[in-house]
Scaffold this motif. Structure first.
Motif, PDB file in Angstrom:
ATOM      1  N   ASN A  48       0.853  -1.203   0.000  1.00  0.00           N
ATOM      2  CA  ASN A  48       0.000   0.000   0.000  1.00  0.00           C
ATOM      3  C   ASN A  48       0.882   1.243   0.000  1.00  0.00           C
ATOM      4  N   VAL A  50       0.642   3.985  -1.588  1.00  0.00           N
ATOM      5  CA  VAL A  50      -0.054   5.266  -1.699  1.00  0.00           C
ATOM      6  C   VAL A  50      -0.477   5.780  -0.320  1.00  0.00           C
ATOM      7  N   HIS A  51      -1.222   4.963   0.430  1.00  0.00           N
ATOM      8  CA  HIS A  51      -1.724   5.437   1.726  1.00  0.00           C
ATOM      9  C   HIS A  51      -0.911   4.926   2.924  1.00  0.00           C
ATOM     10  N   LYS A  62      -0.776 -10.236  -4.872  1.00  0.00           N
ATOM     11  CA  LYS A  62      -1.338  -8.939  -5.268  1.00  0.00           C
ATOM     12  C   LYS A  62      -1.974  -8.249  -4.065  1.00  0.00           C
ATOM     13  N   GLY A  63      -1.697  -6.973  -3.904  1.00  0.00           N
ATOM     14  CA  GLY A  63      -2.214  -6.237  -2.744  1.00  0.00           C
ATOM     15  C   GLY A  63      -3.479  -5.468  -3.066  1.00  0.00           C
ATOM     16  N   ILE A  64      -4.434  -5.504  -2.166  1.00  0.00           N
ATOM     17  CA  ILE A  64      -5.667  -4.723  -2.321  1.00  0.00           C
ATOM     18  C   ILE A  64      -5.845  -3.895  -1.047  1.00  0.00           C
ATOM     19  N   SER A  65      -6.071  -2.587  -1.231  1.00  0.00           N
ATOM     20  CA  SER A  65      -6.210  -1.673  -0.092  1.00  0.00           C
ATOM     21  C   SER A  65      -7.588  -1.031  -0.071  1.00  0.00           C
ATOM     22  N   GLU A  66      -7.880  -0.367   1.054  1.00  0.00           N
ATOM     23  CA  GLU A  66      -9.150   0.312   1.314  1.00  0.00           C
ATOM     24  C   GLU A  66     -10.194  -0.744   1.684  1.00  0.00           C
ATOM     25  N   VAL A  69     -13.202  -1.522  -0.529  1.00  0.00           N
ATOM     26  CA  VAL A  69     -12.755  -2.105  -1.802  1.00  0.00           C
ATOM     27  C   VAL A  69     -12.385  -3.577  -1.574  1.00  0.00           C
ATOM     28  N   GLU A  72     -15.508  -5.816  -1.395  1.00  0.00           N
ATOM     29  CA  GLU A  72     -16.037  -6.122  -2.737  1.00  0.00           C
ATOM     30  C   GLU A  72     -15.164  -7.198  -3.399  1.00  0.00           C
ATOM     31  N   TYR A  73     -13.850  -7.051  -3.232  1.00  0.00           N
ATOM     32  CA  TYR A  73     -12.922  -8.020  -3.831  1.00  0.00           C
ATOM     33  C   TYR A  73     -13.155  -9.421  -3.263  1.00  0.00           C
ATOM     34  N   GLU A  76     -16.312 -10.894  -4.676  1.00  0.00           N
ATOM     35  CA  GLU A  76     -16.228 -11.241  -6.110  1.00  0.00           C
ATOM     36  C   GLU A  76     -15.293 -12.408  -6.370  1.00  0.00           C
ATOM     37  N   THR A  77     -14.328 -12.592  -5.456  1.00  0.00           N
ATOM     38  CA  THR A  77     -13.328 -13.650  -5.651  1.00  0.00           C
ATOM     39  C   THR A  77     -13.821 -14.977  -5.093  1.00  0.00           C
ATOM     40  N   LYS A  99     -20.449   3.954   2.740  1.00  0.00           N
ATOM     41  CA  LYS A  99     -19.705   5.193   2.455  1.00  0.00           C
ATOM     42  C   LYS A  99     -20.054   6.261   3.510  1.00  0.00           C
TER      43      LYS A  99
ATOM     44  N   PRO B  88     -11.844  -9.470 -10.731  1.00  0.00           N
ATOM     45  CA  PRO B  88     -11.938  -8.840  -9.402  1.00  0.00           C
ATOM     46  C   PRO B  88     -10.739  -7.957  -9.042  1.00  0.00           C
ATOM     47  N   TYR B  89      -9.522  -8.387  -9.381  1.00  0.00           N
ATOM     48  CA  TYR B  89      -8.366  -7.566  -9.003  1.00  0.00           C
ATOM     49  C   TYR B  89      -8.367  -6.236  -9.763  1.00  0.00           C
ATOM     50  N   ARG B  95     -11.494   0.711  -8.485  1.00  0.00           N
ATOM     51  CA  ARG B  95     -12.230   1.305  -7.354  1.00  0.00           C
ATOM     52  C   ARG B  95     -11.291   2.061  -6.413  1.00  0.00           C
ATOM     53  N   PHE B  96     -10.102   1.503  -6.194  1.00  0.00           N
ATOM     54  CA  PHE B  96      -9.107   2.150  -5.338  1.00  0.00           C
ATOM     55  C   PHE B  96      -8.792   3.552  -5.862  1.00  0.00           C
TER      56      PHE B  96
END
Lengths: 224, 224
Positions: A48, A50-51, A62-66, A69, A72-73, A76-77, A99, B88-89, B95-96
């Motif tokens: 991450n 950025v933040h 693979k990294g997913i942040s927030e 988000v 949702e990932y 969906e996965t 939100k 999804p990724y 979305r991020f």
């Protein structure tokens, strides 16, 4: 190939608890890595950049942040035990309130920590009002949970009320949520916290209180 | 039953332009209702009682608010010409960055209007930096558009750079985006604005400049 699922989180972070709850509800095996936030790890900075914040889900490198988000990932996965509602309109309603929770309720509750007296009263009123708006979602639709008969995306997003917000009001000796003002939200909370998997994601209370006291004191000091 | 699709927007609102673009890309017929924001209509208050803000999409009598939530709704309701990526990724990445655009770039650019000199410089630097982070998404992946070969969700979210942000920098006589600092973003913008449907969603420039000048002056006045 064996799946690699890692969650970089912090035990007292309400947004990290959210992801743990979602992963547990889906029954996904994962490695939990607790981050020491004052000394951010190279792993967090890598995934991450950025933040530089938790939570981060690392899935097969693979990294997913927030946190929203990530929810949702996850949905969906791993499509079993859906978190989000099925219908587009219900999905939109759930996303709208999630939100609202993050941008209004959480942010306003955070500001109370370093606010001066009059400002503090106003912020507390704002949290009362916003929690009331949120509870209308339960009341009007006569729902057990925001997700209907079972917990879903919005329950997960609102779950912090059951630990972070309640600990915060105790530490600050203020009332943010209470039975008279928010009867439906309090009923929802009682039912939610009885669910084993939910209860298992709540940080230890005494440890949480001590941690938050120290954080609020430090914030007061740095804002002087 | 004939579908009823209404968009309650404001011609100079970057978030309303977003929804117009998405509806047009999908070829969905809709009635556009331009809101006079200082005198909010009963229709807006009915469909977005929480925030009382545009845009609001009204679909068969149901209101959906928050522009990024509306984009997801549009994509889930009318599934042809998908806006969001399939994987999804990739969806999570889009979305991020959309969240980053709304919470960081747009908010920082807004603050510049009423900022004092030193603070203003810092905010301009922050926009430069954040636009650079965003453009890395194009550069690293050697993409035509954020959506790949065609425009998608993140292009729609970032579209305001081509009107609102550019008008803002002209009115304020500052440089927020420029070719040397953001070559890939500028190339993307040039290609994006050549697309007829995109160009058709850009507000008339002179009218937009006059409107924004008046808004920034009013903000300065009210912050004194």
């Amino acid at each position: 190939m064996a799946e690699e699922v890692k969650l970089i989180g912090a035990w007292a972070s309400p947004l990290s608890r959210r992801i743990e709850l979602a992963l547990k509800l889906k029954g996904i095996k994962y490695e939990y890595i607790d981050e020491d936030l004052p000394n951010k790890s190279p792993l967090l900075l890598k995934y991450n950049p950025v933040h530089k914040k938790v939570p981060v889900l690392v899935h097969n490198g693979k990294g997913i942040s927030e946190s929203l988000v990530i929810l949702e990932y996850i949905d969906e996965t791993w499509t079993h035990n859906p978190i989000l509602p099925k219908e587009p309109y219900h999905r939109a309603v759930a996303r709208f309130w999630a939100k609202f929770i993050d941008e209004k309720i959480l942010q306003t509750a955070l500001k109370i920590g370093s606010a001066i007296a009059e400002e503090k009263e106003k912020l507390i009123e704002e949290v009362h009002h916003d929690l009331k708006l949120l509870e209308n979602e339960l009341e009007v639709k006569e729902k057990e949970f925001f997700g209907g008969l079972e917990i879903g995306y919005l329950d997960i997003a609102a779950f912090f009320i059951g630990h972070w917000l309640q600990v915060r009001q105790e530490v600050m000796e203020i009332e943010l949520i209470h039975e008279e003002k928010h009867p439906h939200l309090c009923k929802w909370l009682a039912k939610l916290l009885k669910i084993d998997v939910v209860h298992g994601c709540v940080p230890p209370k005494e440890k949480h209180i001590a941690f938050m006291k120290a954080r609020i004191e430090a914030a007061k000091f740095s804002s002087k």
